[in-house]
Design a protein around this motif. Structure first.
Motif, PDB file in Angstrom:
ATOM      1  N   UNK A  17       0.842  -1.190   0.000  1.00 43.66           N
ATOM      2  CA  UNK A  17       0.000   0.000   0.000  1.00 43.66           C
ATOM      3  C   UNK A  17       0.877   1.240   0.000  1.00 43.66           C
ATOM      4  N   UNK A  18       0.363   2.304  -0.626  1.00 44.52           N
ATOM      5  CA  UNK A  18       0.994   3.621  -0.566  1.00 44.52           C
ATOM      6  C   UNK A  18      -0.013   4.605   0.012  1.00 44.52           C
ATOM      7  N   UNK A  19       0.504   5.526   0.811  1.00 41.15           N
ATOM      8  CA  UNK A  19      -0.342   6.573   1.385  1.00 41.15           C
ATOM      9  C   UNK A  19       0.457   7.866   1.369  1.00 41.15           C
ATOM     10  N   UNK A  20      -0.052   8.849   0.601  1.00 48.00           N
ATOM     11  CA  UNK A  20       0.690  10.097   0.401  1.00 48.00           C
ATOM     12  C   UNK A  20       2.105   9.749  -0.038  1.00 48.00           C
ATOM     13  N   UNK A  23       4.916   4.445   2.128  1.00 44.59           N
ATOM     14  CA  UNK A  23       4.686   3.140   1.534  1.00 44.59           C
ATOM     15  C   UNK A  23       4.939   2.054   2.566  1.00 44.59           C
ATOM     16  N   UNK A  24       4.257   0.922   2.416  1.00 41.24           N
ATOM     17  CA  UNK A  24       4.441  -0.233   3.293  1.00 41.24           C
ATOM     18  C   UNK A  24       4.515  -1.472   2.425  1.00 41.24           C
ATOM     19  N   UNK A  25       5.507  -2.321   2.661  1.00 37.46           N
ATOM     20  CA  UNK A  25       5.598  -3.562   1.887  1.00 37.46           C
ATOM     21  C   UNK A  25       5.804  -4.794   2.753  1.00 37.46           C
ATOM     22  N   UNK A  91      -5.611  -2.963   2.750  1.00 43.27           N
ATOM     23  CA  UNK A  91      -4.506  -3.840   3.113  1.00 43.27           C
ATOM     24  C   UNK A  91      -4.430  -4.007   4.629  1.00 43.27           C
ATOM     25  N   UNK A  92      -4.859  -5.142   5.159  1.00 44.06           N
ATOM     26  CA  UNK A  92      -4.752  -5.388   6.601  1.00 44.06           C
ATOM     27  C   UNK A  92      -3.324  -5.769   6.983  1.00 44.06           C
ATOM     28  N   UNK A  93      -2.567  -4.810   7.497  1.00 42.10           N
ATOM     29  CA  UNK A  93      -1.199  -5.071   7.943  1.00 42.10           C
ATOM     30  C   UNK A  93      -1.146  -4.975   9.457  1.00 42.10           C
ATOM     31  N   UNK A 258      -7.864  10.481   0.850  1.00 43.15           N
ATOM     32  CA  UNK A 258      -7.928  10.706  -0.587  1.00 43.15           C
ATOM     33  C   UNK A 258      -6.736  10.150  -1.354  1.00 43.15           C
ATOM     34  N   UNK A 259      -5.939   9.291  -0.707  1.00 43.33           N
ATOM     35  CA  UNK A 259      -4.825   8.649  -1.400  1.00 43.33           C
ATOM     36  C   UNK A 259      -5.184   7.210  -1.804  1.00 43.33           C
ATOM     37  N   UNK A 260      -6.457   6.922  -1.894  1.00 40.97           N
ATOM     38  CA  UNK A 260      -6.868   5.544  -2.177  1.00 40.97           C
ATOM     39  C   UNK A 260      -6.429   5.066  -3.559  1.00 40.97           C
ATOM     40  N   UNK A 261      -6.221   5.989  -4.492  1.00 44.21           N
ATOM     41  CA  UNK A 261      -5.832   5.573  -5.844  1.00 44.21           C
ATOM     42  C   UNK A 261      -4.343   5.269  -5.943  1.00 44.21           C
ATOM     43  N   UNK A 262      -3.611   5.376  -4.825  1.00 46.85           N
ATOM     44  CA  UNK A 262      -2.173   5.144  -4.872  1.00 46.85           C
ATOM     45  C   UNK A 262      -1.799   3.689  -4.604  1.00 46.85           C
TER      46      UNK A 262
END
Length: 279
Positions: A17-20, A23-25, A91-93, A258-262
């Motif tokens: 997932x990315x947020x603004x 990022x988390x991987x 993404x459940x992290x 509003x970063x859902x499209x990332x």
């Protein structure tokens, strides 16, 4: 607890997932420990960051910090708000903090014969933390330990020399206890000079392990209020930081995330080059 002997080669991921600018991987602690040890056994270094609200605030305005985050090998969600933000994006992290990572990673490193290095905080604190870690993992190999000088520039001459000493020590994991963004900037520079070392940013973890600072009770942690505990412990140093972080989070929620499209593709083909390692 951790399967450190095997790692599917085709299980490498792009960002979950990315947020603004963040990022988390990494999905959970077990995955992160497993991947770090597997990389070390393969002679592969890298950087490990733990994303929290304070980092998201800093990422907006700090170009070099942003670049370091984009190049990071592994990024976990550090803090309940980031976990919530990732869940909102589908993404459940799980929360994986630097403070929670040190002991299990040292235990796995001891089992795998992977030497570690402690870098940062004060000499007394670092020595006490080493004693505790060795008591918990007697086979742990601590290849070296040092503190940077006052006014340490994480990308300057002293930093480059420190990176070379860490590499020469034979360590394969280096715990960085410098605080953000200094530890991330140092890690980003150091891995270029020490390509066989995994630089793991752990913030105040060694202080907690040594007993120099008291960590929030588990109930506060589970409730997502560890930040409040830390403010109560160090109000003069942390009030402004957490105020900025909370304002950031409230604005994010008011915007409806509003970063859902990332979001990006979760997996890649086995033979595709890693967008994380090859930046």
């Amino acid at each position: 607890m951790y399967d450190i002997l095997s790692l599917d080669d085709d299980d490498a991921r792009l960002d979950l997932v990315r947020m603004a600018e963040g990022r988390v991987n990494i999905r959970d602690q077990q995955e992160l420990v497993r991947r770090i040890i597997a990389d070390c056994r393969a002679g592969q270094g890298g950087t490990v960051f733990t994303l929290n609200l304070d980092h998201l605030v800093k990422l907006r305005d700090h170009l070099h910090f942003r670049a370091a985050y984009q190049r990071a090998t592994y990024v976990s969600a550090d803090g309940a708000p980031v976990v919530v933000m990732a869940k909102d994006l589908g993404e459940p992290v799980e929360r994986v903090t630097g403070a929670d990572l040190v002991a299990p990673l040292c235990h796995a490193a001891a089992a795998a014969g992977v030497p570690v290095f402690l870098f940062g905080t004060g000499d007394f604190i670092r020595d006490k933390a080493a004693e505790h870690l060795l008591a918990e993992s007697p086979n742990l190999i601590i290849a070296g330990s040092e503190s940077p000088p006052l006014g340490f520039d994480p990308t300057g001459t002293a930093a480059r020399e420190a990176a070379e000493r860490i590499s020469a020590s034979g360590a394969q994991i280096c715990f960085l206890a410098l605080g953000a963004p200094k530890q991330e900037l140092f890690a980003n520079m150091a891995v270029c000079r020490s390509p066989n070392v995994m630089f793991v940013c752990v913030g105040a973890a060694l202080d907690f392990i040594a007993g120099a600072n008291r960590r929030a009770p588990s109930l506060w942690q589970r409730a997502g209020f560890e930040w409040a505990w830390r403010v109560l412990q160090e109000p003069r140093r942390l009030t402004a930081r957490y105020t900025r972080s909370l304002l950031y989070y409230f604005r994010y929620r008011l915007r409806g995330g509003d970063d859902r499209m990332l979001r990006v593709e979760r997996r890649r083909k086995q033979d595709a080059p890693s967008p994380i390692r090859h930046l």
